[in-house]
Write a protein that holds these residues in place. Structure first.
Motif, PDB file in Angstrom:
ATOM      1  N   ALA A  10       0.829  -1.208   0.000  1.00 14.51           N
ATOM      2  CA  ALA A  10       0.000   0.000   0.000  1.00 14.51           C
ATOM      3  C   ALA A  10       0.859   1.251   0.000  1.00 14.51           C
ATOM      4  CB  ALA A  10      -0.926   0.000   1.203  1.00 14.51           C
ATOM      5  N   GLN A  11       2.152   1.076   0.232  1.00 16.27           N
ATOM      6  CA  GLN A  11       2.999   2.261   0.307  1.00 16.27           C
ATOM      7  C   GLN A  11       2.987   3.041  -1.006  1.00 16.27           C
ATOM      8  OE1 GLN A  11       6.758   0.738   1.593  1.00 16.27           O
ATOM      9  NE2 GLN A  11       5.933   0.087   3.549  1.00 16.27           N
ATOM     10  N   THR A  12       2.974   2.313  -2.118  1.00 15.26           N
ATOM     11  CA  THR A  12       2.935   3.019  -3.393  1.00 15.26           C
ATOM     12  C   THR A  12       1.682   2.700  -4.190  1.00 15.26           C
ATOM     13  OG1 THR A  12       4.185   1.244  -4.365  1.00 15.26           O
ATOM     14  CG2 THR A  12       5.435   3.182  -3.688  1.00 15.26           C
ATOM     15  N   HIS A  13       0.871   1.728  -3.735  1.00 13.96           N
ATOM     16  CA  HIS A  13      -0.259   1.303  -4.559  1.00 13.96           C
ATOM     17  C   HIS A  13      -1.528   1.214  -3.726  1.00 13.96           C
ATOM     18  CE1 HIS A  13       2.718   0.231  -7.499  1.00 13.96           C
ATOM     19  NE2 HIS A  13       3.367  -0.321  -6.516  1.00 13.96           N
ATOM     20  N   THR A  14      -2.186   2.338  -3.525  1.00 17.30           N
ATOM     21  CA  THR A  14      -3.401   2.294  -2.727  1.00 17.30           C
ATOM     22  C   THR A  14      -4.513   1.606  -3.509  1.00 17.30           C
ATOM     23  OG1 THR A  14      -2.679   4.344  -1.782  1.00 17.30           O
ATOM     24  CG2 THR A  14      -4.914   3.669  -1.274  1.00 17.30           C
ATOM     25  N   TYR A  15      -4.548   1.799  -4.824  1.00 18.55           N
ATOM     26  CA  TYR A  15      -5.532   1.133  -5.669  1.00 18.55           C
ATOM     27  C   TYR A  15      -4.812   0.418  -6.799  1.00 18.55           C
ATOM     28  CZ  TYR A  15      -8.990   4.128  -3.485  1.00 18.55           C
ATOM     29  OH  TYR A  15      -9.786   4.754  -2.583  1.00 18.55           O
ATOM     30  N   THR A  16      -5.353  -0.714  -7.213  1.00 17.63           N
ATOM     31  CA  THR A  16      -4.785  -1.334  -8.407  1.00 17.63           C
ATOM     32  C   THR A  16      -5.356  -0.609  -9.613  1.00 17.63           C
ATOM     33  OG1 THR A  16      -6.570  -2.871  -8.644  1.00 17.63           O
ATOM     34  CG2 THR A  16      -4.706  -3.609  -7.334  1.00 17.63           C
ATOM     35  N   HIS A  17      -4.809  -0.914 -10.772  1.00 17.96           N
ATOM     36  CA  HIS A  17      -5.264  -0.266 -11.982  1.00 17.96           C
ATOM     37  C   HIS A  17      -6.756  -0.467 -12.174  1.00 17.96           C
ATOM     38  CE1 HIS A  17      -4.264   0.504 -16.478  1.00 17.96           C
ATOM     39  NE2 HIS A  17      -4.829   1.508 -15.883  1.00 17.96           N
ATOM     40  N   GLU A 431       1.089  -5.928 -11.227  1.00 23.79           N
ATOM     41  CA  GLU A 431       0.875  -5.098 -10.050  1.00 23.79           C
ATOM     42  C   GLU A 431       0.188  -5.903  -8.963  1.00 23.79           C
ATOM     43  OE1 GLU A 431       1.836  -1.910  -9.164  1.00 23.79           O
ATOM     44  OE2 GLU A 431       3.131  -2.386 -10.869  1.00 23.79           O
ATOM     45  N   GLY A 432       0.665  -5.814  -7.736  1.00 25.67           N
ATOM     46  CA  GLY A 432       0.003  -6.450  -6.597  1.00 25.67           C
ATOM     47  C   GLY A 432      -0.624  -5.391  -5.715  1.00 25.67           C
ATOM     48  N   HIS A 433      -1.503  -5.822  -4.816  1.00 27.74           N
ATOM     49  CA  HIS A 433      -2.166  -4.838  -3.972  1.00 27.74           C
ATOM     50  C   HIS A 433      -2.602  -5.441  -2.640  1.00 27.74           C
ATOM     51  CE1 HIS A 433      -4.978  -1.684  -2.752  1.00 27.74           C
ATOM     52  NE2 HIS A 433      -5.813  -2.666  -2.453  1.00 27.74           N
ATOM     53  N   VAL A 434      -2.147  -4.885  -1.550  1.00 20.51           N
ATOM     54  CA  VAL A 434      -2.668  -5.235  -0.220  1.00 20.51           C
ATOM     55  C   VAL A 434      -2.769  -3.937   0.560  1.00 20.51           C
ATOM     56  CG1 VAL A 434      -2.447  -6.749   1.795  1.00 20.51           C
ATOM     57  CG2 VAL A 434      -1.104  -7.253  -0.237  1.00 20.51           C
ATOM     58  N   ASP A 435      -3.869  -3.723   1.258  1.00 21.16           N
ATOM     59  CA  ASP A 435      -4.019  -2.535   2.079  1.00 21.16           C
ATOM     60  C   ASP A 435      -4.246  -2.984   3.519  1.00 21.16           C
ATOM     61  OD1 ASP A 435      -4.659  -0.220   3.339  1.00 21.16           O
ATOM     62  OD2 ASP A 435      -6.134   0.465   1.865  1.00 21.16           O
ATOM     63  N   TYR A 436      -3.208  -2.906   4.348  1.00 21.37           N
ATOM     64  CA  TYR A 436      -3.308  -3.404   5.725  1.00 21.37           C
ATOM     65  C   TYR A 436      -4.328  -2.625   6.555  1.00 21.37           C
ATOM     66  CZ  TYR A 436       0.926  -6.248   5.078  1.00 21.37           C
ATOM     67  OH  TYR A 436       1.840  -7.173   4.655  1.00 21.37           O
ATOM     68  N   ASP A 437      -4.708  -1.450   6.082  1.00 21.05           N
ATOM     69  CA  ASP A 437      -5.694  -0.651   6.805  1.00 21.05           C
ATOM     70  C   ASP A 437      -7.097  -1.242   6.661  1.00 21.05           C
ATOM     71  OD1 ASP A 437      -5.759   1.454   8.506  1.00 21.05           O
ATOM     72  OD2 ASP A 437      -6.241   2.960   6.964  1.00 21.05           O
ATOM     73  N   LYS A 438      -7.249  -2.160   5.704  1.00 26.81           N
ATOM     74  CA  LYS A 438      -8.586  -2.705   5.447  1.00 26.81           C
ATOM     75  C   LYS A 438      -8.603  -4.219   5.614  1.00 26.81           C
ATOM     76  CE  LYS A 438      -9.708   1.188   2.462  1.00 26.81           C
ATOM     77  NZ  LYS A 438      -8.404   1.845   2.441  1.00 26.81           N
ATOM     78  N   VAL A 439      -7.739  -4.728   6.458  1.00 27.17           N
ATOM     79  CA  VAL A 439      -7.726  -6.168   6.746  1.00 27.17           C
ATOM     80  C   VAL A 439      -8.722  -6.417   7.884  1.00 27.17           C
ATOM     81  CG1 VAL A 439      -6.338  -8.100   7.603  1.00 27.17           C
ATOM     82  CG2 VAL A 439      -5.305  -6.423   6.064  1.00 27.17           C
ATOM     83  N   PRO A 440      -9.785  -7.189   7.640  1.00 23.77           N
ATOM     84  CA  PRO A 440     -10.725  -7.421   8.735  1.00 23.77           C
ATOM     85  C   PRO A 440     -10.113  -8.314   9.809  1.00 23.77           C
ATOM     86  CG  PRO A 440     -11.513  -8.429   6.670  1.00 23.77           C
ATOM     87  CD  PRO A 440     -10.164  -7.856   6.385  1.00 23.77           C
ATOM     88  N   GLY A 441     -10.535  -8.105  11.046  1.00 27.00           N
ATOM     89  CA  GLY A 441     -10.111  -8.965  12.157  1.00 27.00           C
ATOM     90  C   GLY A 441     -11.356  -9.530  12.821  1.00 27.00           C
TER      91      GLY A 441
END
Ligand SMILES: Cc1cc2nc3c(=O)[nH]c(=O)nc-3n(C[C@H](O)[C@H](O)[C@H](O)COP(=O)(O)OP(=O)(O)OC[C@H]3O[C@@H](n4cnc5c(N)ncnc54)[C@H](O)[C@@H]3O)c2cc1C
Ligand SMILES: NC(=O)c1ccc[n+]([C@@H]2O[C@H](COP(=O)([O-])OP(=O)(O)OC[C@H]3O[C@@H](n4cnc5c(N)ncnc54)[C@H](O)[C@@H]3O)[C@@H](O)[C@H]2O)c1
Length: 558
Positions: A10-17, A431-441
């Motif tokens: 997520a540091q450089t890729h908040t959204y995928t294409h 391109e890969g994409h993971v956003d740790y801010d939106k990982v459900p717990g």
């Protein structure tokens, strides 16, 4: 304690294409339908006028989010460089990708790599795939949580529904057998997936001898060398021990021992009120143990939203779980039949002694890299043993990557899987994409507690003006009809834009309900977007809709 995780990807890729394209397309569609609605409303009833107002509001918000995401798109286009570190293998013994560790991070990365056409080998030492999660984590714990819940319901609730019987007994051996069957079916299933996707599976302990070679001591007693152009470390985590406490997996157990107790302990002391402590404490508490949880911090599950946490603790206390907060264990005496634990306030003070038949040590997990030979190839670790990675999961050594519990971020199976997929996508030049801010717990107690996004404490700390909408399960007809109406849904949205930034749910099945919130956060939805989405009746999910209505306006059924 508030923790903010930053996803490498997520540091450089908040959204995928594709996400960006969809957002842009979605925004134009919304604007188009808003314009049509406004024109219609000039000639129509007040109901339609209200609709057009809502659509106009939606369009306004979508345009805001369009601007947000177009800057991401821009960043995306600048960073669209191929990341393939050392090219692909061509018909030799060398692999394109070697994965060390066959847990949710490793096995998913291996399958995805093979699906992308990369020659792939996965090395796993335990003799079964699925890692901690399938063998001694998520799956066996959920099996026991389900079995113990059924027993507890049979004992305490069935009669209310008119279902009566003379006696309810617990057969611990049968319960463990059912758990083991679930585990072995699933681990074998992954072997099947490896075959289907043509992933080579090497059973043994892997150790780096160079950045492109792993020496494997196989479980058959042989040694072999596996070569790879790209090597992914997915070796996971292990129980974090406590000084002066020796885990024997009989009387002093880790989660692994707690999943295999052959008798219900009369008294169980749990050290650490995190996910493992509360889930395993629930299992044995439901089966009859007196459970006392000793927690160093002032609160249970410190990362949870404070308001939800308070209600959750009350609920567990109603289930007879006892809590000693702000308390630490300073000594453990196992010299007699009963284990004696000396405890004192975390800040120091008077000591007291707790007695237990079994003690569960669940004070966290540590990254596992022992015997991996990281020092041989110079892979760096941080001061708590995690492997730092860059935005493409690359370690400081070219061609060596790391994912899952062994890197910083939430220690969760689904996060490890996301890491695995994104990592091999980067290796394949995509391109890969993971956003740790939106990982459900999700804490799989009863009721379950699930969350995604920010807690109220985090939003406050960030200084974001916000609104909160809540809806109690007592107002939900499905929850009432099944007599399981404990808990609430809480939504936090930005005050100015109504964009949802956090959703916290406590109720039965909260772990399923949370995903509509995860999608809402991923697409930058407003609470009004959720509220205006038609939800089927009667469902627990309607509580999410009502909480959303309460966020931007008013709920109906309360
Ligand atoms: C009791 C318990 C319950 C849990 N419940 C949940 C839950 O409900 N939901 C959730 O999301 N998470 C849960 N977790 C956490 C989850 O299990 C982990 O986050 C997840 O397994 C991490 O995946 P991973 O692939 O990074 O590592 P792991 O699953 O730990 O897999 C790593 C694998 O690597 C292997 N390995 C290590 N070193 C080597 C080597 N040198 N050579 C070869 N192989 C090696 C290990 O044998 C292991 O199989 C739970 C954990 C525990 C302990
Ligand atoms: N449902 C799930 O998703 C699930 C289930 C189980 C485990 N897990 C994962 O496994 C990992 C490990 O779980 P866990 O429960 O062991 O860790 P945790 O980090 O969730 O909780 C550990 C707790 O122990 C407390 N603690 C630490 N040292 C202590 C001490 N000396 N005395 C008393 N308390 C102490 C901490 O304050 C914390 O509350 C977590 O990262 C979690 O994400 C997830």
């Amino acid at each position: 304690m508030i923790s903010f995780y930053e996803s490498p990807a997520a540091q450089t890729h908040t959204y995928t294409h594709t996400q960006t394209e969809r957002q842009i397309k979605g925004s134009f569609l919304t604007i188009r339908s808003s314009v049509a609605c406004i024109i219609r409303s000039l000639f129509s009833s007040s109901f339609q006028k209200q609709q057009s107002m809502a659509m106009a509001n939606l369009a306004r918000r979508k345009v805001t989010s369009l601007f947000n995401c177009s800057s991401d798109a821009l960043r995306y286009s600048f960073s669209l460089s191929s990341t393939l570190s050392r090219g692909f293998a061509s018909g030799s013994d060398e692999n394109d990708v070697v994965v060390i560790g066959g847990g949710p991070g490793g096995y998913v990365a291996a399958i995805k790599a093979a699906q992308l056409g990369l020659k792939t080998t996965c090395i796993e030492k335990r003799g079964a795939l699925g890692g901690t999660c399938l063998n001694v984590g998520c799956i066996p714990s959920k099996a026991l949580l389900h079995s113990s819940h059924m027993y507890h319901e049979a004992k305490t609730s069935f009669a209310k529904h008119g279902v009566t019987f003379d006696n309810v007994n617990i057969d611990v051996a049968a319960m463990l057998g059912q758990k083991d069957k679930a585990v072995s079916t699933l681990t074998k299933g992954i072997e099947g997936l490896f075959k289907k996707n043509k992933v080579t599976y090497v059973k043994g302990h892997g150790k780096f001898i160079s950045p492109s070679e792993v020496s494997v001591d196989t479980i058959d007693g042989d040694t072999t060398v596996v070569k790879g152009k790209n090597i992914i470390i997915a070796t996971g985590s292990d129980v974090k021990g406590l000084p002066g406490i020796t885990i024997d997996e009989k009387r002093i157990v880790s989660s692994t021992g707690a999943l295999a107790l052959t008798e219900v302990p009369k008294k169980l002391v749990v050290i650490g009120a995190g996910y493992i402590g509360l889930e395993m404490g629930s299992v044995w508490g439901r089966l009859g143990s007196e459970v006392t949880v000793v927690e160093f911090a002032p609160d249970i599950v410190p990362s949870m939203d404070g308001e939800i946490r308070k209600q959750f603790q009350r609920s567990l206390e109603k289930q007879k779980m006892k809590f000693m907060l702000k308390t630490k264990v300073v000594a453990v005496d196992t010299s007699s039949d009963i284990v004696k634990l000396t405890v004192e306030p975390s800040a120091g003070g008077d000591q007291s002694v707790l007695e237990a038949d079994v003690v569960l040590v669940s004070a966290g997990r540590s990254p596992f890299t022992s015997g991996l030979g990281l020092e041989t190839i110079g892979v760096e670790t941080d001061k708590i043993g995690r492997i730092p990675v860059d935005s493409k999961f690359s370690t400081n050594v070219k061609g060596v990557f790391a994912i899952g519990d062994v890197i910083p971020g939430p220690m969760l199976a689904h996060k490890a899987e996301e890491d695995g997929i994104a990592c091999v996508e980067f290796i394949a030049g995509k391109e890969g994409h993971v956003d740790y801010d939106k990982v459900p717990g999700v804490c799989y107690t009863h009721p379950e507690v699930a969350s995604v996004g920010k807690t109220e404490e985090q939003v406050k700390q960030l200084g974001i003006p916000y609104v909160v909408g809540k809806f109690p399960m007592l107002g939900n007809s499905r929850a009432k009809s099944i007599d399981d109406a404990e808990g609430l849904v809480k939504i936090i949205a930005e005050k100015e834009t109504d964009k949802v930034v956090g959703v916290h749910i406590m109720c039965s099945n909260a772990g399923e309900l949370i995903h509509e919130a995860a999608i809402a956060l991923t697409y930058g939805a407003s609470s009004e977007d959720i509220a205006r989405t038609c939800h089927a009746h009667p469902t627990l999910s309607e509580a999410v809709k009502e909480a959303a209505m309460a966020t931007y306006d008013k709920a109906i059924h309360i």
